[in-house]
Design a protein around this motif. Sequence first.
Motif, PDB file in Angstrom:
ATOM      1  N   ARG A   1       0.830  -1.212   0.000  1.00 14.15           N
ATOM      2  CA  ARG A   1       0.000   0.000   0.000  1.00 14.15           C
ATOM      3  C   ARG A   1       0.864   1.260   0.000  1.00 14.15           C
ATOM      4  O   ARG A   1       0.516   2.267  -0.630  1.00 14.15           O
ATOM      5  CB  ARG A   1      -0.921   0.006   1.222  1.00 14.15           C
TER       6      ARG A   1
ATOM      7  N   ASP B   1      -6.974  -0.468  -2.196  1.00 12.61           N
ATOM      8  CA  ASP B   1      -5.854   0.376  -2.579  1.00 12.61           C
ATOM      9  C   ASP B   1      -6.178   1.843  -2.289  1.00 12.61           C
ATOM     10  O   ASP B   1      -7.346   2.222  -2.186  1.00 12.61           O
ATOM     11  CB  ASP B   1      -5.476   0.159  -4.046  1.00 12.61           C
ATOM     12  N   PRO B   2      -5.164   2.693  -2.120  1.00 13.33           N
ATOM     13  CA  PRO B   2      -5.405   4.077  -1.679  1.00 13.33           C
ATOM     14  C   PRO B   2      -6.216   4.919  -2.653  1.00 13.33           C
ATOM     15  O   PRO B   2      -6.931   5.828  -2.217  1.00 13.33           O
ATOM     16  CB  PRO B   2      -3.993   4.651  -1.484  1.00 13.33           C
TER      17      PRO B   2
ATOM     18  N   GLN C   1       1.913   1.927  -3.504  1.00 13.03           N
ATOM     19  CA  GLN C   1       0.798   2.468  -4.283  1.00 13.03           C
ATOM     20  C   GLN C   1       0.566   3.945  -3.943  1.00 13.03           C
ATOM     21  O   GLN C   1       0.358   4.774  -4.833  1.00 13.03           O
ATOM     22  CB  GLN C   1      -0.466   1.660  -3.999  1.00 13.03           C
TER      23      GLN C   1
END
Length: 409
Positions: free
Chosen positions: A281, A313-314, A284
């Motif tokens: 993460r 995911d962010p 990302q």
Amino acid sequence: MGKMSIRDKLALLSDAAKYDASCASSGTSKRGSRDGKGLGSTTGSGICHAYAPDGRCISLLKILMTNYCVYDCAYCVNRVSSNVPRARFTVDEVVWLTTEFYRRNYIEGLFLSSGIIRSSDYTMEQMVLIAEKLRAGGFRGYVHLKTIPEASPELIERAGLAADRLSINIELPTDASIKAFAPEKDPAGIRGAMGKVRLTKEDYGDRSYTGRRRGRFAPAGQSTQMIVGADKADDRDILGNATRLYGAYGLKRVYYSAFSPIPDASAVLPLVDPPLMREHRLYQADWLLRFYDFSLDEIVTRDAGGMLDLDVDPKLAWALQNRDRFPVDVNRAAKEMLLRVPGFGAKIVQRILKARRHGALSLDDIRRMGGRVKAATPFVIARGHHPGGRLDAADLRARFVKPQQMELF
């Protein structure tokens, strides 16, 4: 202990190098040779050991010159108080290994780091001699040197003239953590060394009145590494520090390395591995900060405990928290907003912008372009598609959560 063979040294010192994640060869130009002399280039084929930031598979001989070290950093398996087998390559042994591996097409280059022996200057000079001997012998492959912050500017300059990339590891996200776990290291000194590398690179890049540059200094730039999970720093601390490092020192990459308990570990370190998904993460989020115009406050807030969502995911996490910004019309929206659609990467957005000039796009069109339509569907309007009330669904987030999911933009 008897004399070790090169094979035994290689086994020991390549294993000891595995804890350093900051090895990639993106950013360098091809070292072509019109006269047919020299060995190879940075673009040859071979077995793959790492992925460059641009997605290329690269193969590097990744070793330590030695795992002896006078420092006692708690997180390092090679610290002076660690009870591990020790070995040391000579300069000529590393040159021979690299050249022979390259001749056999096993590798595309060398990633060389080292513990500190005798002094910072002595260790750095030995590493620089390896790179200089390789170049003098016609080696045209990639060379990445781990730079020692305390080494003299003259040695750093020589390193940059022989290597494609230099890296100086910050190691931990905060100054307090560095002082607690690596008291012999100076955070300000590490940043100062990064600054010197940047200034030297800029100096070599400046053109003279004749239009010529001084030389070729670390053409692939510099990088660093931060260990994740060895201290109490949260993701906001980590990404905030990375953002400052990118801005101040022009780094090519900040690498994030999930801490794992090491052999003969120090009692001050945690005994449990942080989830590898946290490392993923962070990469990302780092990508969003650098290439998608997201701000740190948009990606991770103190209200969320300073941590990224491990389940999604962010980019998707931001979209779910900002549903009022959606749906986005793929046939009319600006590039900046298309880049914020989950499932759309930079290349897909460019394809959308080019293709929509010739007619309205449907989801099938975007799917054929390579877009992750399943992720984008609730957030976009396209020809023949409107998400309707999907954005308001209470279980929208749950639909995206999958165990051990490893999304790509």
